[in-house]
Design a protein around this motif. Structure first.
Motif, mmCIF file in Angstrom:
data_model
loop_
_atom_site.group_PDB
_atom_site.id
_atom_site.type_symbol
_atom_site.label_atom_id
_atom_site.label_comp_id
_atom_site.label_asym_id
_atom_site.label_seq_id
_atom_site.Cartn_x
_atom_site.Cartn_y
_atom_site.Cartn_z
ATOM 1 N N ALA A 83 0.827 -1.211 0.000
ATOM 2 C CA ALA A 83 0.000 0.000 0.000
ATOM 3 C C ALA A 83 0.858 1.257 0.000
ATOM 4 O O ALA A 83 0.415 2.322 -0.450
ATOM 5 C CB ALA A 83 -0.939 -0.005 1.199
ATOM 6 N N ARG A 112 -1.685 -0.403 -4.368
ATOM 7 C CA ARG A 112 -2.560 0.759 -4.419
ATOM 8 C C ARG A 112 -2.075 1.802 -5.418
ATOM 9 O O ARG A 112 -2.808 2.721 -5.773
ATOM 10 C CB ARG A 112 -2.683 1.387 -3.020
ATOM 11 C CG ARG A 112 -3.495 0.509 -2.056
ATOM 12 C CD ARG A 112 -4.919 0.373 -2.561
ATOM 13 N NE ARG A 112 -5.756 -0.551 -1.796
ATOM 14 C CZ ARG A 112 -5.934 -1.832 -2.093
ATOM 15 N NH1 ARG A 112 -5.320 -2.352 -3.159
ATOM 16 N NH2 ARG A 112 -6.703 -2.603 -1.375
ATOM 17 N N LYS A 113 -0.837 1.645 -5.883
ATOM 18 C CA LYS A 113 -0.301 2.509 -6.936
ATOM 19 C C LYS A 113 0.444 1.627 -7.925
ATOM 20 O O LYS A 113 1.402 0.931 -7.557
ATOM 21 C CB LYS A 113 0.637 3.569 -6.363
ATOM 22 C CG LYS A 113 -0.077 4.615 -5.516
ATOM 23 C CD LYS A 113 0.885 5.673 -5.011
ATOM 24 C CE LYS A 113 0.143 6.713 -4.168
ATOM 25 N NZ LYS A 113 1.071 7.757 -3.648
ATOM 26 N N ALA A 119 -3.444 8.832 -1.683
ATOM 27 C CA ALA A 119 -4.350 7.699 -1.946
ATOM 28 C C ALA A 119 -5.765 8.140 -1.646
ATOM 29 O O ALA A 119 -6.016 8.878 -0.688
ATOM 30 C CB ALA A 119 -3.962 6.499 -1.096
ATOM 31 N N ASN A 175 -10.384 3.124 -6.179
ATOM 32 C CA ASN A 175 -9.493 3.579 -5.119
ATOM 33 C C ASN A 175 -8.033 3.214 -5.359
ATOM 34 O O ASN A 175 -7.179 3.465 -4.503
ATOM 35 C CB ASN A 175 -9.936 2.997 -3.776
ATOM 36 C CG ASN A 175 -11.302 3.507 -3.364
ATOM 37 O OD1 ASN A 175 -11.636 4.671 -3.614
ATOM 38 N ND2 ASN A 175 -12.109 2.656 -2.758
ATOM 39 N N ILE A 176 -7.733 2.616 -6.501
ATOM 40 C CA ILE A 176 -6.356 2.278 -6.843
ATOM 41 C C ILE A 176 -5.903 3.185 -7.984
ATOM 42 O O ILE A 176 -6.644 3.401 -8.944
ATOM 43 C CB ILE A 176 -6.236 0.797 -7.263
ATOM 44 C CG1 ILE A 176 -6.668 -0.109 -6.114
ATOM 45 C CG2 ILE A 176 -4.794 0.471 -7.668
ATOM 46 C CD1 ILE A 176 -6.631 -1.589 -6.453
ATOM 47 N N LYS A 177 -4.698 3.718 -7.872
ATOM 48 C CA LYS A 177 -4.182 4.609 -8.908
ATOM 49 C C LYS A 177 -3.358 3.796 -9.906
ATOM 50 O O LYS A 177 -2.288 3.292 -9.575
ATOM 51 C CB LYS A 177 -3.346 5.718 -8.287
ATOM 52 C CG LYS A 177 -4.162 6.678 -7.430
ATOM 53 C CD LYS A 177 -3.380 7.907 -7.073
ATOM 54 C CE LYS A 177 -4.195 8.855 -6.199
ATOM 55 N NZ LYS A 177 -5.423 9.321 -6.843
#
Length: 255
Positions: free
Chosen positions: A17, A104-105, A254, A132-134
């Protein structure tokens, strides 16, 4: 951190994360008379691994996706291509896997121009599925535009495919794979602004060409200007420019 060297237990312990997962995208396609089919994959892998070395605590580097969307090169024997719709789905599935992993990225680092359109379409889909994930996408030559402009000696038209830059980097990375004596200048001869062809020029009009329509050898650009010294300078500068983006991306909040 290279994913292929880890076990699933080690991946489970990673705090993904707070890290960036890098997925390099290559191709397996003709590169003129003088460069191997793996050129795009070799170069983007070297860039990704260089970034990982600089930011080992921040980056988890995935193996390079070597098949690319290379339909426009199929007139040249040996090219292996994934059609657009299956390629879009393949990228979506890999993005899903990174999400399942806990990322998450995610940064899709591109090394082949033909991947651009399908990857953008894939990211539209994964955005809807994982709001919610880039997921971000960039080709290394756009992030490193200033480096390329600083080092290149060719006039507009000199950077394209199996060109001054790609040939130089391959002379630095894998000199034994380069048949420099066979390198020839080739590509479109158009001078109007709507049909110019150069890696650093964005045409105002979009259209699709097959590669055999615009080049006899399969190359576009000025590979005769390539040197291994220039290749190291190109690669070092590209790695630094891509690393600068990774540093900024790590600061993006985030959701």
């Amino acid at each position: 951190m290279l994913l292929e060297n880890l076990t699933w237990l080690e991946v489970k312990r990673l705090k993904l994360a707070g890290q960036i997962v890098v997925l390099p995208l290559g191709s397996f396609e003709q590169h003129g008379h003088h460069l191997p089919f793996t050129t795009d994959t070799d170069i983007v892998t070297a860039v990704a691994r260089g970034v990982e070395l600089k930011r080992a605590k921040k980056v988890l580097c995935l193996p390079t996706l070597w098949p690319g969307h290379s339909t426009h090169h199929l007139a040249f024997p040996g090219t292996l291509s994934v059609s657009q719709m299956p390629y879009i789905q393949l990228v979506i599935e890999l993005c899903r896997s990174t999400a399942k992993m806990g990322a998450r990225k995610v940064f899709l680092l591109n090394g082949h121009g033909g991947n651009d359109v399908p990857v953008r379409a894939a990211l539209r889909e994964v955005k809807s599925e994982f709001p919610n994930i880039k997921f971000v996408f960039a080709s290394y030559w756009t992030l490193a535009a200033n480096t390329l402009q600083r080092i290149r000696e060719s006039a507009p038209g000199g950077l394209g495919h199996a060109c001054e830059m790609e040939t130089s980097i391959m002379l630095h990375l894998k000199p034994d794979s380069v048949r420099l004596s066979l390198a020839k200048r080739d590509g479109p001869k158009h001078t109007d602004k709507y049909r110019k062809a150069d890696m650093q020029y964005g045409r105002p009009v979009y259209f699709v060409n097959e590669f055999d329509e615009v080049t006899l050898t399969g190359a576009i650009g000025h590979p005769d200007l390539a040197t291994a010294k220039k290749g190291k300078a190109f690669l070092d500068g590209i790695i630094q420019d891509v690393t600068e983006f990774v540093d900024e991306f790590s600061k993006w909040p985030a959701k």
